[in-house]
Motif scaffolding. Structure first.
Motif, PDB file in Angstrom:
ATOM      1  N   ILE A 139     -73.051 -91.417  -8.960  1.00 46.20           N
ATOM      2  CA  ILE A 139     -72.827 -92.275 -10.134  1.00 46.20           C
ATOM      3  C   ILE A 139     -71.716 -93.304  -9.933  1.00 46.20           C
ATOM      4  CG2 ILE A 139     -73.635 -90.490 -11.729  1.00 46.20           C
ATOM      5  CD1 ILE A 139     -70.647 -90.019 -12.451  1.00 46.20           C
ATOM      6  N   GLY A 140     -71.070 -93.296  -8.768  1.00 44.93           N
ATOM      7  CA  GLY A 140     -70.045 -94.315  -8.554  1.00 44.93           C
ATOM      8  C   GLY A 140     -68.824 -93.783  -7.833  1.00 44.93           C
ATOM      9  N   SER A 141     -67.765 -94.552  -7.942  1.00 42.47           N
ATOM     10  CA  SER A 141     -66.520 -94.232  -7.230  1.00 42.47           C
ATOM     11  C   SER A 141     -65.782 -93.082  -7.914  1.00 42.47           C
ATOM     12  CB  SER A 141     -65.624 -95.467  -7.217  1.00 42.47           C
ATOM     13  OG  SER A 141     -65.200 -95.759  -8.528  1.00 42.47           O
ATOM     14  N   PRO A 142     -64.640 -92.634  -7.311  1.00 39.97           N
ATOM     15  CA  PRO A 142     -63.874 -91.527  -7.921  1.00 39.97           C
ATOM     16  C   PRO A 142     -63.490 -91.747  -9.380  1.00 39.97           C
ATOM     17  CG  PRO A 142     -63.094 -91.930  -5.696  1.00 39.97           C
ATOM     18  CD  PRO A 142     -64.085 -93.026  -6.002  1.00 39.97           C
ATOM     19  N   GLN A 143     -63.245 -93.015  -9.772  1.00 42.32           N
ATOM     20  CA  GLN A 143     -62.831 -93.248 -11.157  1.00 42.32           C
ATOM     21  C   GLN A 143     -63.946 -92.940 -12.157  1.00 42.32           C
ATOM     22  OE1 GLN A 143     -61.610 -97.332 -11.254  1.00 42.32           O
ATOM     23  NE2 GLN A 143     -63.675 -98.142 -11.545  1.00 42.32           N
ATOM     24  N   ALA A 144     -65.191 -92.849 -11.669  1.00 37.88           N
ATOM     25  CA  ALA A 144     -66.304 -92.479 -12.545  1.00 37.88           C
ATOM     26  C   ALA A 144     -66.208 -91.025 -12.985  1.00 37.88           C
ATOM     27  CB  ALA A 144     -67.633 -92.713 -11.824  1.00 37.88           C
ATOM     28  N   PHE A 145     -65.305 -90.259 -12.343  1.00 37.55           N
ATOM     29  CA  PHE A 145     -65.107 -88.856 -12.703  1.00 37.55           C
ATOM     30  C   PHE A 145     -63.732 -88.626 -13.347  1.00 37.55           C
ATOM     31  CE2 PHE A 145     -68.173 -88.978  -9.269  1.00 37.55           C
ATOM     32  CZ  PHE A 145     -69.163 -88.113  -9.718  1.00 37.55           C
ATOM     33  N   SER A 146     -63.062 -89.720 -13.723  1.00 33.81           N
ATOM     34  CA  SER A 146     -61.726 -89.607 -14.326  1.00 33.81           C
ATOM     35  C   SER A 146     -61.798 -89.751 -15.838  1.00 33.81           C
ATOM     36  CB  SER A 146     -60.789 -90.691 -13.773  1.00 33.81           C
ATOM     37  OG  SER A 146     -59.566 -90.695 -14.482  1.00 33.81           O
ATOM     38  N   PHE A 147     -61.251 -88.770 -16.564  1.00 31.53           N
ATOM     39  CA  PHE A 147     -61.256 -88.861 -18.026  1.00 31.53           C
ATOM     40  C   PHE A 147     -60.151 -89.785 -18.540  1.00 31.53           C
ATOM     41  CE2 PHE A 147     -59.158 -84.786 -16.894  1.00 31.53           C
ATOM     42  CZ  PHE A 147     -57.859 -85.057 -17.304  1.00 31.53           C
ATOM     43  N   ASN A 148     -59.383 -90.363 -17.626  1.00 32.26           N
ATOM     44  CA  ASN A 148     -58.356 -91.325 -18.035  1.00 32.26           C
ATOM     45  C   ASN A 148     -58.794 -92.775 -17.810  1.00 32.26           C
ATOM     46  OD1 ASN A 148     -56.361 -89.561 -18.987  1.00 32.26           O
ATOM     47  ND2 ASN A 148     -55.671 -89.104 -16.916  1.00 32.26           N
ATOM     48  N   VAL A 149     -60.027 -92.973 -17.340  1.00 30.95           N
ATOM     49  CA  VAL A 149     -60.551 -94.331 -17.107  1.00 30.95           C
ATOM     50  C   VAL A 149     -61.785 -94.531 -17.973  1.00 30.95           C
ATOM     51  CG1 VAL A 149     -61.477 -95.967 -15.422  1.00 30.95           C
ATOM     52  CG2 VAL A 149     -59.691 -94.346 -14.732  1.00 30.95           C
TER      53      VAL A 149
END
Length: 796
Positions: A139-149
């Motif tokens: 689904i994308g880069s690491p930020q796609a799994f961050s609840f702060n982004v």
């Protein structure tokens, strides 16, 4: 004896040669230190001992570690230093041989609702990379799994060069983040009770808004009266739907009031930004009371509390999504990661595996990565901070620890000792402030401060080996081998407090009867479920007074007199004796010295350099106007009273012209918890962790309640002070109270009338009652870890 009086007979040449192997401190005077001088061997484990308030933290943290960090900060450019906290040089004559200091203290980790165990370490970041590489669907880069982004998209103009000319093009962009859009990554949503926000029968000018700080004679009044969206003289119940919406929910809108450009925003989004985006416990007491009264927090229905978007939760590795991984007990997560075999991410898996195994090794395998960092105890927070240092390749670093065994069951202390020795054996200097005999025993070098606390402390009373300490005759030396005896008889309960089906956190539908009218000690390894049992099923009941480990907050203007409410009866007594207003006797109000505003010192800001605090020339540090100091009570002015110790003040307010029963009552409680040496006007920022815990206990002793729940009251207590604490607990029980204590200290266990042992292990290996009975039965039984260690302690 203090090494400050020892004559240095070495030649200058030998002095230079030795300086590489020692940290030399000469003439340290921070807080209560009285010209302390010590030489600490490098690449060794040095333990600092002494009663609470003797000066250990002032020497280790306030002098050695503080100067090391200040000197490191000075190596950065002036520009960079401008963004860093400024640190004043400690009050010390000579500091030589310092190396880079890494402080691993018990300060609570940030209570930001977005901060978790995973985000506070590197574990979450590594998991996000892992899922961005291996997760299916991708689904994308690491930020796609961050609840702060957050996920956002839009378009904007960019300037590009084409054919030698710069032209503007409109391009779209999108950022894919993992934040749940409903709760904005917090895991919970809130519902605000509007009846607590305003009184619909009143107009705004009549004070309809009941939110703290929203008065019509202040800045908000100017905005509400000048916005033009509604009539401030009309009762709110007569507002149209549009007007009520504008009052409560209107998005930020530019307005002009009296020629000034301002931004108007509805009350609800304003409350959410200013109050609900912060940890509730960090708010001022009156604002916290409003939030607790007006707001209900519930688990987010869209993400089920995981904080993550549906898309982030859809990507899985072997059937596990990142929310599932973060919710696992860390020991289980470590096993799951160990089972992943993917050469393309082998270095990442190795680093993640080491981090997770470090949690287990340090005794925190029962935590989960999604646990809010603000809910960790001081001991858990300190051990979590240790994680990043265990695999470090750095050597010749000075590691500074503040009672690292706090909150540890005796079974886990040896594990902590091994970690401290490992850091030393890698070539580092390890400095430890500690009361635990098992940790003192592994020291290469011991510095004992005392002889007592406060003004009666601040000296080095012994420096040398552990064996030398035992034979020294100091307070620590005399108590180092203390062993408690089991009581020959125990009290008979007057009843029982029933707990049925307790299932908070890891508890497994626990049923237990807690005896009343006696001293009950609840034991078990860290993470076994002790706190969940008492704070989840007992603390909220009527008549129960709970003293937990949340830290007390206070600025450098706060002191024991203000924090305990002691200053109120003292001010009233001064006012009555002199026929003037009580406000004159507050350094934070009318009586304050105008030059320093009642601080006693004047702070000079030197921009990117460390600021300088100098004693106020006007009041000479007394904090009050000269005219206020002319008023006396019992022959003393207010500054002289605030300079008294608790013990002196207790005697002063007991009888004669200064007799003040209300003040004497508070002082009596402070003395009862072993704080007789504290000065009434001593800033709270100078108190140790153990002193703050006992200050809270003294305040709660005034509350009406038949049952006291205390969470590890021996935290920060010297061996010699434990006996006094046991006397206090006995006093509470003998006066008709029921006392329930969560505790790891074997002396407290041995003194109990009844023990409830929770376990057998931590996390999902705990959560059950594994023993109920008297200490003697537990020792005879030896069926649990607690029983084994208590038996060894009382028989040792």
């Amino acid at each position: 004896m203090s090494t400050a009086t020892t004559t240095d007979t070495r030649t200058p040449a030998s002095h230079v040669a030795d300086s590489h192997d020692v940290i030399r401190v000469h003439g340290a005077r921070e807080n209560n230190l009285s010209d302390v001088s010590v030489e600490l061997p490098k690449r060794r484990l040095t333990v600092f001992t002494g009663v609470s308030g003797s000066g250990k933290s002032s020497l280790v943290f306030g002098t050695i570690a503080a100067e090391s960090q200040r000197l490191i900060n000075e190596t950065y450019s002036a520009f960079v230093q401008g963004f860093m906290p400024t640190m004043a040089r400690p009050d010390v004559d000579v500091l030589e041989g310092l190396t880079t200091a890494i402080i691993v203290d018990q300060e609570r980790m940030g209570a930001d609702p977005r901060s978790t165990v995973g985000t506070a370490t590197d574990a979450n970041a590594m998991l996000r990379i892992l899922f961005s590489r291996l997760g299916k669907p991708h689904i994308g880069s690491p930020q796609a799994f961050s609840f702060n982004v957050a996920s956002i998209s839009g378009a904007g103009a960019v300037t590009v060069e084409r054919g030698g000319q710069k032209v503007k093009e409109r391009r779209s962009f999108s950022i894919t983040g993992g934040m749940c859009p409903r709760c904005e990554g917090r895991g919970s949503v809130n519902d605000i009770d509007l009846t607590q926000v305003y009184d619909e029968s009143k107009s705004l000018n009549e004070g309809a808004i009941t939110i703290p700080g929203y008065t019509m004679d202040g800045w908000y009044g100017r905005i509400f009266r000048g916005c033009g969206f509604f009539d401030p003289d009309k009762p709110i119940r007569k507002f149209t739907k549009r007007q009520l919406h504008d009052l409560l929910y209107k998005e930020p809108t530019k307005i002009k009031v009296d020629g000034i450009n301002l931004t108007y925003e509805g009350l609800i989004p304003r409350i959410q930004k200013s109050m609900l985006s912060k940890d509730v416990d960090s708010l001022q007491s009156h604002i916290r009371a409003f939030v607790e009264r007006a707001v209900t927090f519930t688990t987010c229905p869209d993400c089920d509390g995981t904080r993550l978007s549906e898309e982030a939760r859809s990507s899985k590795i072997k059937g596990v999504n990142i929310a599932d991984a973060c919710a696992m007990q860390i020991s289980d997560l470590a096993d799951w990661v160990r089972g992943l075999d993917e050469p393309s991410v082998a270095p990442l898996l190795g680093k993640l595996q080491h981090t997770l195994d470090s949690f287990v090794e340090i005794g925190l395998g029962y935590l989960s990565l999604d646990r809010s960092s603000g809910t960790l105890s001081g001991g858990e927070a300190q051990r979590t901070k240790m994680i990043r240092h265990l695999g470090s390749s750095l050597t010749d670093v000075t590691y500074v620890f503040d009672e690292p065994t706090t909150g540890m069951h005796p079974h886990d202390i040896q594990r902590m000792n091994n970690l401290l020795l490992r850091l030393r054996d890698k070539g580092n200097t390890v400095l430890v402030v500690e009361h635990e005999p098992e940790t003192i025993a592994i020291a290469d070098h011991v510095v004992d401060l005392g002889p007592l606390a406060g003004t009666e402390g601040g000296e080095v009373v012994f420096e040398g080996t552990v064996e030398g300490l035992r034979a020294s005759g100091t307070l620590t030396g005399r108590h180092l081998d203390d062993r408690a005896r089991l009581k020959p008889s125990v009290r008979t309960p007057s009843g029982a407090l029933e707990v049925r089906g307790a299932s908070a956190h890891n508890l497994r539908h626990v049923d237990v009867d807690i005896p009343l009218g006696v001293l009950v000690v609840v034991t078990g390894v860290a993470g076994s479920g002790k706190s969940s049992l008492l704070h989840g099923s007992v603390a909220g009941r009527e008549g129960v007074v709970a003293v937990d480990q949340t830290p007390i907050r206070g600025s450098r203007r706060s002191n024991p007199a203000t924090y305990t409410g002691l200053l109120d009866p003292i001010r009233k007594a001064f006012a009555k004796a002199n026929n003037v207003k009580p406000a004159l006797f507050s350094a934070n109000s009318e009586g304050a010295c105008p030059n320093c505003n009642g601080a006693g010192v004047v702070y000079t800001d030197l921009a990117m350099m460390a600021g300088v605090a100098t004693t106020c020339e006007e009041c000479e540090g007394r904090r009050f106007q000269a005219s206020v100091l002319e008023y006396k009570l019992g022959g003393r002015d207010i500054s002289e009273v605030l300079a008294m110790s608790v013990a002196e003040a207790e005697e002063f307010f007991a009888e004669g012209a200064a007799r003040t029963p209300a003040a004497h009552k508070i002082l009596r409680r402070l003395a009862d918890v072993g704080l007789g040496y504290l000065r009434l006007g001593q800033p709270l920022t100078t108190l140790s962790g153990g002193e703050r815990q006992r200050l809270k206990l003294a305040i709660h002793m005034a509350e009406e309640g038949g049952v006291y729940v205390l969470d590890e009251p021996t935290t920060g207590l010297h061996l010699a002070d434990v006996e006094q604490l046991l006397g206090l607990l006995d006093h509470l029980v003998d006066s008709g109270k029921s006392v329930i204590v969560i505790e790891h200290h074997q002396a407290v266990m041995a003194h109990a009338d009844w023990i409830i042992d929770v376990g057998p292990g931590a996390g999902h290996d705990g959560g059950r009652i594994v023993f109920e009975g008297t200490p003697a039965d537990l020792v005879a039984d030896r069926s649990t870890l607690t029983g084994e260690h208590l038996a060894a302690y009382v028989e040792g």
